[in-house]
Design a protein around this motif. Structure first.
Motif, PDB file in Angstrom:
ATOM      1  N   ASP A 167       9.183 -15.787   4.691  1.00  0.00           N
ATOM      2  CA  ASP A 167       9.813 -15.725   6.060  1.00  0.00           C
ATOM      3  C   ASP A 167      10.570 -14.364   6.263  1.00  0.00           C
ATOM      4  O   ASP A 167      10.492 -13.647   7.124  1.00  0.00           O
ATOM      5  CB  ASP A 167      10.750 -16.697   6.780  1.00  0.00           C
ATOM      6  N   ARG A 168      11.110 -14.053   4.999  1.00  0.00           N
ATOM      7  CA  ARG A 168      11.864 -12.636   4.773  1.00  0.00           C
ATOM      8  C   ARG A 168      10.849 -11.504   4.933  1.00  0.00           C
ATOM      9  O   ARG A 168      10.985 -10.565   5.475  1.00  0.00           O
ATOM     10  CB  ARG A 168      12.721 -12.654   3.768  1.00  0.00           C
ATOM     11  N   LEU A 169       9.727 -11.658   3.992  1.00  0.00           N
ATOM     12  CA  LEU A 169       8.658 -10.779   3.780  1.00  0.00           C
ATOM     13  C   LEU A 169       8.002 -10.623   4.937  1.00  0.00           C
ATOM     14  O   LEU A 169       7.658  -9.426   5.555  1.00  0.00           O
ATOM     15  CB  LEU A 169       7.602 -11.277   2.700  1.00  0.00           C
ATOM     16  N   ASP A 170       7.696 -11.877   6.052  1.00  0.00           N
ATOM     17  CA  ASP A 170       7.001 -11.732   7.163  1.00  0.00           C
ATOM     18  C   ASP A 170       7.627 -10.828   8.127  1.00  0.00           C
ATOM     19  O   ASP A 170       6.958 -10.088   9.050  1.00  0.00           O
ATOM     20  CB  ASP A 170       6.907 -12.983   7.832  1.00  0.00           C
ATOM     21  N   GLU A 171       9.093 -10.274   8.088  1.00  0.00           N
ATOM     22  CA  GLU A 171       9.758  -9.723   9.075  1.00  0.00           C
ATOM     23  C   GLU A 171       9.336  -8.192   8.887  1.00  0.00           C
ATOM     24  O   GLU A 171       9.575  -7.251   9.863  1.00  0.00           O
ATOM     25  CB  GLU A 171      11.217  -9.636   8.570  1.00  0.00           C
ATOM     26  N   VAL A 172       8.875  -7.576   7.571  1.00  0.00           N
ATOM     27  CA  VAL A 172       8.616  -6.427   7.349  1.00  0.00           C
ATOM     28  C   VAL A 172       7.110  -6.104   7.055  1.00  0.00           C
ATOM     29  O   VAL A 172       6.893  -4.832   6.645  1.00  0.00           O
ATOM     30  CB  VAL A 172       9.410  -5.814   6.194  1.00  0.00           C
ATOM     31  N   LEU A 173       6.179  -7.082   7.547  1.00  0.00           N
ATOM     32  CA  LEU A 173       4.523  -6.560   7.357  1.00  0.00           C
ATOM     33  C   LEU A 173       4.539  -5.631   8.469  1.00  0.00           C
ATOM     34  O   LEU A 173       5.044  -5.600   9.561  1.00  0.00           O
ATOM     35  CB  LEU A 173       3.845  -7.981   7.666  1.00  0.00           C
ATOM     36  N   ALA A 174       3.657  -4.584   7.987  1.00  0.00           N
ATOM     37  CA  ALA A 174       3.272  -3.441   8.770  1.00  0.00           C
ATOM     38  C   ALA A 174       4.397  -2.660   9.346  1.00  0.00           C
ATOM     39  O   ALA A 174       4.396  -2.349  10.582  1.00  0.00           O
ATOM     40  CB  ALA A 174       2.209  -4.068   9.954  1.00  0.00           C
ATOM     41  N   ARG A 175       5.291  -2.444   8.660  1.00  0.00           N
ATOM     42  CA  ARG A 175       6.657  -1.783   8.970  1.00  0.00           C
ATOM     43  C   ARG A 175       6.606  -0.665   7.796  1.00  0.00           C
ATOM     44  O   ARG A 175       6.393  -1.077   6.404  1.00  0.00           O
ATOM     45  CB  ARG A 175       7.828  -2.457   9.228  1.00  0.00           C
ATOM     46  N   PRO A 176       6.769   0.564   8.088  1.00  0.00           N
ATOM     47  CA  PRO A 176       6.884   1.523   6.892  1.00  0.00           C
ATOM     48  C   PRO A 176       8.116   1.428   5.941  1.00  0.00           C
ATOM     49  O   PRO A 176       9.139   1.256   6.471  1.00  0.00           O
ATOM     50  CB  PRO A 176       7.093   2.939   7.746  1.00  0.00           C
ATOM     51  N   PHE A 177       7.996   1.790   4.543  1.00  0.00           N
ATOM     52  CA  PHE A 177       8.977   1.819   3.734  1.00  0.00           C
ATOM     53  C   PHE A 177       8.839   3.339   3.084  1.00  0.00           C
ATOM     54  O   PHE A 177       7.916   3.873   2.965  1.00  0.00           O
ATOM     55  CB  PHE A 177       8.623   0.847   2.511  1.00  0.00           C
ATOM     56  N   GLU A 185       5.177   7.265   1.932  1.00  0.00           N
ATOM     57  CA  GLU A 185       5.525   6.119   2.345  1.00  0.00           C
ATOM     58  C   GLU A 185       4.753   4.903   1.909  1.00  0.00           C
ATOM     59  O   GLU A 185       3.452   5.030   1.464  1.00  0.00           O
ATOM     60  CB  GLU A 185       5.443   6.175   4.167  1.00  0.00           C
ATOM     61  N   ALA A 186       4.990   3.652   2.282  1.00  0.00           N
ATOM     62  CA  ALA A 186       4.378   2.382   2.027  1.00  0.00           C
ATOM     63  C   ALA A 186       4.478   1.427   2.971  1.00  0.00           C
ATOM     64  O   ALA A 186       5.225   1.507   3.916  1.00  0.00           O
ATOM     65  CB  ALA A 186       5.052   1.883   0.702  1.00  0.00           C
ATOM     66  N   ALA A 218       0.699  -1.234   0.039  1.00  0.00           N
ATOM     67  CA  ALA A 218       0.046   0.049  -0.049  1.00  0.00           C
ATOM     68  C   ALA A 218       0.919   0.997   0.074  1.00  0.00           C
ATOM     69  O   ALA A 218       1.571   1.448   0.968  1.00  0.00           O
ATOM     70  CB  ALA A 218      -0.758   0.087   1.070  1.00  0.00           C
ATOM     71  N   LEU A 219       0.830   2.104  -0.860  1.00  0.00           N
ATOM     72  CA  LEU A 219       1.586   3.436  -1.154  1.00  0.00           C
ATOM     73  C   LEU A 219       0.543   4.504  -0.688  1.00  0.00           C
ATOM     74  O   LEU A 219      -0.490   4.673  -1.304  1.00  0.00           O
ATOM     75  CB  LEU A 219       2.176   3.606  -2.505  1.00  0.00           C
TER      76      LEU A 219
END
Length: 350
Positions: free
Chosen positions: A137-147, A100-101, A78-79
């Motif tokens: 498992d790598r993607l799960d590390e950044v779920l609901a974190r801002p980019f 941010e995304a 989501a952007l």
């Protein structure tokens, strides 16, 4: 699609169905159902999809029961383009603002809400779990974190997704297949950059992402006379030979690409009535041509007429004063806010 033509009492149900069909079945609470308004647009490519939403304040939950009932198994990037969103998933919680995304998925419970009564606007990139660019498992590390998407490959991805709304109607099915591949490559590069995990991407994907970055770099530096193939290679930490090899697949050499884009910018400026008082050599210099003779020769070879003749043919009367010749400026704005809540509905009963 919008609530403009939907009876007021049916708008919440309408939006609820839109989200169930484009994202996933979701439970919702609308801050003010009587005045709720929203707009939505959906573009299905091949593997991926892109949707755009602007909406009034609400809160949404993807519950375990809804996941068991119906799960498209998508990652959603989501952007945020307006307002702000609060997103929670897998014990992570973040407030995401314009520029941010945030990444979340449909196969774990999540909570998402607008951060103010003004609502929010955002673009969603839908990526099937099977097409995920990195291990789950790598993607799960950044779920609901801002980019951050204000610079680098994040800005390229954001601009690409934003441009789809304007240009997609003119695209063919073949174009959509190419766009699907491009958006997946850009999203892959964007996420890999966050992990410093370029080695996990395929060689072809890395090359396509690199080409996108080089294209954006060239566009930003066209007004710089020092923009040469060597400068491009140095900036991206690759050899000149590698750069030439990349552009062989592009259908046009790197030097020709730079020259062609500069000529296109000059050609556009020569048709602008408000720039009619500016000498042609000043227009050329604005886009990196330091030698008027070389510019004039290249322009005539490309367009079949001299810059002077082209401007004369394109000129239209205008009383507007001449404006300063300077490269276009871009800026990002941010906007903050507080919180809300009220009425609940669920897409499925169990």
């Amino acid at each position: 699609m919008s609530t403009d033509d939907i009876p007021t009492q049916e708008r919440a149900d309408w939006y609820h169905d839109i989200i169930a069909n484009t994202v996933a079945p979701t439970r919702m609470a609308f801050t003010n159902p009587a005045t709720f308004a929203a707009r939505a647009g959906v573009l299905n490519l091949e593997k991926t999809g892109v949707s755009r939403f602007s909406l009034a304040a609400l809160q949404a939950w993807r519950t375990p029961r809804l996941i068991r009932q119906n799960d498209p198994e998508h990652y959603i990037l989501a952007l945020i383009t307006g307002g702000a969103m609060q997103v929670s998933q897998l014990r992570n919680d973040t407030l995401v603002r314009p520029g941010e995304a945030v990444l979340f998925n449909t196969f774990h419970p999540y909570n998402a809400s607008t951060a103010s009564e003004e609502g929010a606007a955002f673009i969603l990139l839908h990526i099937p779990r099977a097409a995920a660019p990195l291990p789950v498992d790598r993607l799960d590390e950044v779920l609901a974190r801002p980019f951050i998407t204000r610079q680098g490959i994040g800005a390229i991805l954001r601009q690409f997704l934003t441009s789809l709304e304007s240009h997609a109607p003119a695209c063919t099915p073949h174009d959509f297949r190419l766009l699907d591949k491009t958006v997946l490559d850009l999203a892959s590069g964007f996420l890999a950059h966050r992990f410093d995990a370029w080695e996990t991407l395929s060689h072809k994907t890395r090359n396509r992402v690199l080409l996108q970055r080089i294209d954006a770099f060239i566009d930003r530096r066209l007004n710089d006379p020092a923009l040469t193939p060597q400068a491009v290679a140095d900036h991206h930490h690759i050899s000149l030979r590698t750069l030439y090899t990349l552009f062989e697949q592009h259908g046009e050499g790197i030097a020709a690409t730079i020259r062609h884009r500069r000529l296109e910018r000059c050609r556009t400026d020569l048709t602008r009535p408000e720039l009619a008082a500016y000498p042609i050599h000043a227009v050329a210099r604005r886009w990196g041509f330091t030698n008027p003779t070389v510019f004039s020769r290249a322009f005539r070879h490309t367009y079949g007429s001299t810059p002077q003749d082209f401007r004369r043919q394109a000129r239209q009367p205008s009383n507007e004063p001449a404006t300063a010749l300077s490269p276009p400026q871009r800026q990002d704005t941010q906007k903050d806010a507080p919180s809300r809540n009220s009425r609940t509905r669920e897409s499925s009963q169990a």
